[in-house]
Design a protein around this motif. Structure first.
Motif, PDB file in Angstrom:
ATOM      1  N   ASP A   1      20.882  13.296  47.996  1.00 23.86           N
ATOM      2  CA  ASP A   1      19.642  12.968  47.298  1.00 23.86           C
ATOM      3  C   ASP A   1      18.830  12.004  48.159  1.00 23.86           C
ATOM      4  O   ASP A   1      19.085  10.806  48.179  1.00 23.86           O
ATOM      5  CB  ASP A   1      19.954  12.342  45.936  1.00 23.86           C
ATOM      6  CG  ASP A   1      18.693  12.104  45.109  1.00 23.86           C
ATOM      7  OD1 ASP A   1      17.622  12.605  45.520  1.00 23.86           O
ATOM      8  OD2 ASP A   1      18.790  11.422  44.076  1.00 23.86           O
ATOM      9  N   ASP A   2      17.842  12.578  48.888  1.00 18.62           N
ATOM     10  CA  ASP A   2      16.999  11.760  49.757  1.00 18.62           C
ATOM     11  C   ASP A   2      15.556  11.692  49.257  1.00 18.62           C
ATOM     12  O   ASP A   2      14.643  11.357  50.018  1.00 18.62           O
ATOM     13  CB  ASP A   2      17.032  12.290  51.189  1.00 18.62           C
ATOM     14  CG  ASP A   2      16.621  13.749  51.281  1.00 18.62           C
ATOM     15  OD1 ASP A   2      16.287  14.342  50.233  1.00 18.62           O
ATOM     16  OD2 ASP A   2      16.638  14.291  52.398  1.00 18.62           O
ATOM     17  N   GLN A   3      15.362  12.020  47.990  1.00 21.32           N
ATOM     18  CA  GLN A   3      14.026  11.991  47.403  1.00 21.32           C
ATOM     19  C   GLN A   3      13.873  10.804  46.454  1.00 21.32           C
ATOM     20  O   GLN A   3      13.432  10.936  45.321  1.00 21.32           O
ATOM     21  CB  GLN A   3      13.764  13.312  46.658  1.00 21.32           C
ATOM     22  CG  GLN A   3      13.858  14.545  47.524  1.00 21.32           C
ATOM     23  CD  GLN A   3      12.848  14.533  48.658  1.00 21.32           C
ATOM     24  OE1 GLN A   3      11.662  14.253  48.443  1.00 21.32           O
ATOM     25  NE2 GLN A   3      13.300  14.839  49.864  1.00 21.32           N
ATOM     26  N   LEU A   4      14.260   9.644  46.931  1.00 21.24           N
ATOM     27  CA  LEU A   4      14.174   8.416  46.136  1.00 21.24           C
ATOM     28  C   LEU A   4      13.078   7.523  46.698  1.00 21.24           C
ATOM     29  O   LEU A   4      12.907   7.416  47.917  1.00 21.24           O
ATOM     30  CB  LEU A   4      15.517   7.679  46.139  1.00 21.24           C
ATOM     31  CG  LEU A   4      16.700   8.440  45.532  1.00 21.24           C
ATOM     32  CD1 LEU A   4      18.006   7.696  45.808  1.00 21.24           C
ATOM     33  CD2 LEU A   4      16.508   8.641  44.038  1.00 21.24           C
ATOM     34  N   GLY A   5      12.359   6.858  45.809  1.00 19.93           N
ATOM     35  CA  GLY A   5      11.287   5.966  46.241  1.00 19.93           C
ATOM     36  C   GLY A   5      11.821   4.685  46.854  1.00 19.93           C
ATOM     37  O   GLY A   5      12.987   4.305  46.664  1.00 19.93           O
TER      38      GLY A   5
END
Length: 241
Positions: A198-202
């Protein structure tokens, strides 16, 4: 003839009185012997016991019990007893008086049991006991998936998750809650895909809660995991000069 009848009546009366007199002391003796046992049982040290049903980390259902440590100098061991309607049995015993917890996985799922803990002396006599604690063994409705999530990049918040498989699942869904936002789907994966990045974190991500669900071909929920948390350091702000 009247004298014979009178003499016979006297003999019968005397014999009956002797029988009654011989039985009375025995009954009185039994009553006296029973009373000290009741008094001794009431004088036992009182232990605290709490039992509740739960699932182990691998999904095994059982009952977790915790009790207070006996303080009696005569105590040499502690035993945990269980009754499911067919009598009391010892399911755990230890001579370590400081060990005061046990997870019982030998019960039947969905069954309610009674538990009691006792402390014993060298002769096996009770020197302390608890009140009865009741608990149900959980009856899992889904397969249990073991989920592990860790932070792999702190500068650009990224988490890696892995989970075990279920024979009933044909697909998996990884869900997350970022900080205090609403739940959102990370992705859907095939039966042989048991990991995700999961690399779609702010950049303002501090805490992420993850859970994975397993579904069958009919899109029915057949497996699930516990929630796993991943924390990221709070971003430092630098005031402009």
């Amino acid at each position: 003839m009247f004298r014979t009848f009178t003499r016979l009546l006297v003999i019968l009366t005397t014999t009956l009185a002797m029988l009654v007199g011989s039985l009375t002391p025995v009954a009185a003796q039994d009553a006296v012997e029973a009373e000290p046992e009741v008094v001794a049982e009431n004088d036992l040290e009182k232990l605290r016991l709490r039992c509740r049903g739960r699932l182990a980390a691998d999904g095994t259902p059982g009952v977790y019990c915790r009790w207070s440590v006996p303080t009696s100098d005569a105590a040499v061991s502690v035993a945990l007893l269980r009754d499911g309607g067919d009598g009391w049995t010892t399911i755990h015993e230890t001579e370590d008086l400081e060990a005061r917890r046990h997870f019982d996985t030998t019960g039947e799922p969905g069954v309610r049991y009674r538990f009691r803990v006792v402390a014993l002396d060298e002769d096996g006599n009770r020197v302390a006991k608890s009140r009865i604690s009741r608990a149900n063994v959980p009856n899992p409705q889904f397969d249990f998936l073991r989920l592990s999530c860790v932070a792999v990049d702190l500068d650009s918040p990224t988490a890696s998750c892995e989970w075990t498989s279920s024979d009933e699942a044909t697909s998996y869904e990884l869900w997350r809650i970022v900080n205090r936002d609403s739940r959102e789907l990370v992705g859907t994966f095939g039966p042989d895909e048991l990991a995700a990045l999961d690399d779609q974190l702010g950049d303002d991500t501090v805490l992420v809660k993850y859970a994975v669900l397993g579904k069958n071909d009919a899109d029915e929920l057949v497996a699930r995991s516990k929630v796993r948390r991943v924390r990221f350091p709070v971003a430092e702000t630098v005031d402009a000069a």
